[in-house]
Design an enzyme around this catalytic site. Structure first.
Site, short mmCIF file in Angstrom:
data_model
loop_
_atom_site.label_atom_id
_atom_site.label_comp_id
_atom_site.label_asym_id
_atom_site.label_seq_id
_atom_site.Cartn_x
_atom_site.Cartn_y
_atom_site.Cartn_z
N GLY A 1 73.75 27.90 22.32
CA GLY A 1 72.82 28.30 23.37
C GLY A 1 71.52 27.53 23.40
O GLY A 1 71.49 26.30 23.35
N TYR B 1 66.44 46.29 21.72
CA TYR B 1 66.21 44.86 21.98
C TYR B 1 64.84 44.67 22.63
O TYR B 1 64.05 43.81 22.22
CB TYR B 1 67.31 44.32 22.89
CG TYR B 1 67.10 42.89 23.35
CD1 TYR B 1 67.43 41.82 22.52
CD2 TYR B 1 66.57 42.61 24.62
CE1 TYR B 1 67.23 40.51 22.94
CE2 TYR B 1 66.39 41.31 25.04
CZ TYR B 1 66.72 40.26 24.20
OH TYR B 1 66.52 38.97 24.62
N GLY C 1 69.09 27.30 21.17
CA GLY C 1 68.78 26.58 19.95
C GLY C 1 69.44 25.22 19.91
O GLY C 1 68.84 24.21 19.51
N SER D 1 61.38 37.08 25.42
CA SER D 1 62.28 37.51 26.50
C SER D 1 61.46 38.24 27.55
O SER D 1 60.43 38.85 27.24
CB SER D 1 63.35 38.45 25.94
OG SER D 1 64.04 39.12 26.99
N THR E 1 65.64 27.72 14.15
CA THR E 1 66.58 28.75 13.74
C THR E 1 67.53 29.06 14.89
O THR E 1 67.21 28.81 16.06
CB THR E 1 65.86 30.05 13.32
OG1 THR E 1 65.11 30.56 14.43
CG2 THR E 1 64.93 29.79 12.13
N GLY E 2 68.70 29.60 14.55
CA GLY E 2 69.70 29.89 15.58
C GLY E 2 70.02 28.62 16.35
O GLY E 2 69.99 28.60 17.58
N SER E 3 70.36 27.56 15.60
CA SER E 3 70.29 26.21 16.18
C SER E 3 71.60 25.57 16.58
O SER E 3 71.61 24.42 16.98
CB SER E 3 69.55 25.29 15.21
OG SER E 3 69.76 25.63 13.86
#
Length: 234
Positions: free
Chosen positions: A12, A152, A14, A139, A7-9
């Site tokens: 950055g 976050y 990903g 993170s 995902t988020g690929s």
């Protein structure tokens, strides 16, 4: 041939992770909200190895219905998904008291929900097959909260907690679960800042670490890996 879903690929970490797995010879399933970006990246991945299949689908991973539609379509295309990389995330710099009305929900839906839902979707299949690997991109804010990014930090704490629960649930079934915990990494979160890339972790570093962990023997699992800038956090 094995299959990875990310995902988020297209940006950055990903993006670097998808390239690394394609170089490793895995078929790659990617999604993005931007269709043209997605198609361009699909072509780029296909050039890496003619034997690698790339499944690309326009989807907003922060919306449960679209996320699960992508997961089902990738499974229908490839069959068993061996690796799931939960990379989708968003960083909104704000103290909790200064959050806008939707800040909490946006970050929950982007930083936590996709990992939870994809675990529920693929977890039993992996457990029954007694193989598979989940990588959750957490993170350092999950270890040391950042007051300038309160919500976050909360969502990344929750993601790390989810990852630890997943690992305990999966270990008896031979399924691996790894929390990848990056520090300051040169992604779009820093696009408006003036930074020296030599003082930061690069997306390629995260991808390299994940591939090294993926290559380990069946009996070895890296529970958590922290990757921080050599000079310290920015």
């Amino acid at each position: 041939m094995k299959n990875v879903l990310i995902t988020g690929s297209t940006k950055g970490m990903g993006r670097s992770i998808a390239i690394a797995f394609a170089n490793e010879g895995l078929n790659v399933a990617i999604c993005s909200r931007n269709e043209q970006e997605l198609l361009n990246f699909k072509e780029e991945l296909e050039l890496i190895d003619a034997g690698v299949k790339v499944f690309a689908m326009k989807a907003d991973g922060s919306k449960k219905a679209e996320l699960l539609k992508f997961a089902a379509a990738a499974e229908a295309e490839f069959g068993f998904i061996d690796v799931v990389v939960n990379n989708l995330g968003t960083f909104i710099p704000s103290s909790i008291l200064d959050d806008t009305e939707d800040t909490f929900q946006i970050q929950m839906n982007t930083n936590l929900m996709p990992s939870y839902e994809l675990y529920r979707y693929f977890g039993k299949t992996m457990a029954n097959a007694r193989k598979g690997h989940f990588f959750n991109i957490c993170s350092v804010a999950a270890l040391n909260p950042v007051p300038q990014a309160g919500t976050y930090s909360v969502t990344k704490y929750a993601l790390l907690g989810l990852t630890r629960v997943m690992r305990l649930e999966m270990q008896e079934h031979g399924v691996k679960v790894t929390a990848v915990i990056p520090g300051s990494t040169l992604t779009d979160s820093w696009k408006d800042a003036v930074v020296d890339k030599n003082t930061m972790v690069l997306p390629e570093d995260i991808a390299s670490a994940i591939i090294s962990i993926y290559r380990m023997s069946t009996g070895a699992n890296v529970d958590e890996i922290i990757i921080k800038p050599a000079p310290g956090q920015l």
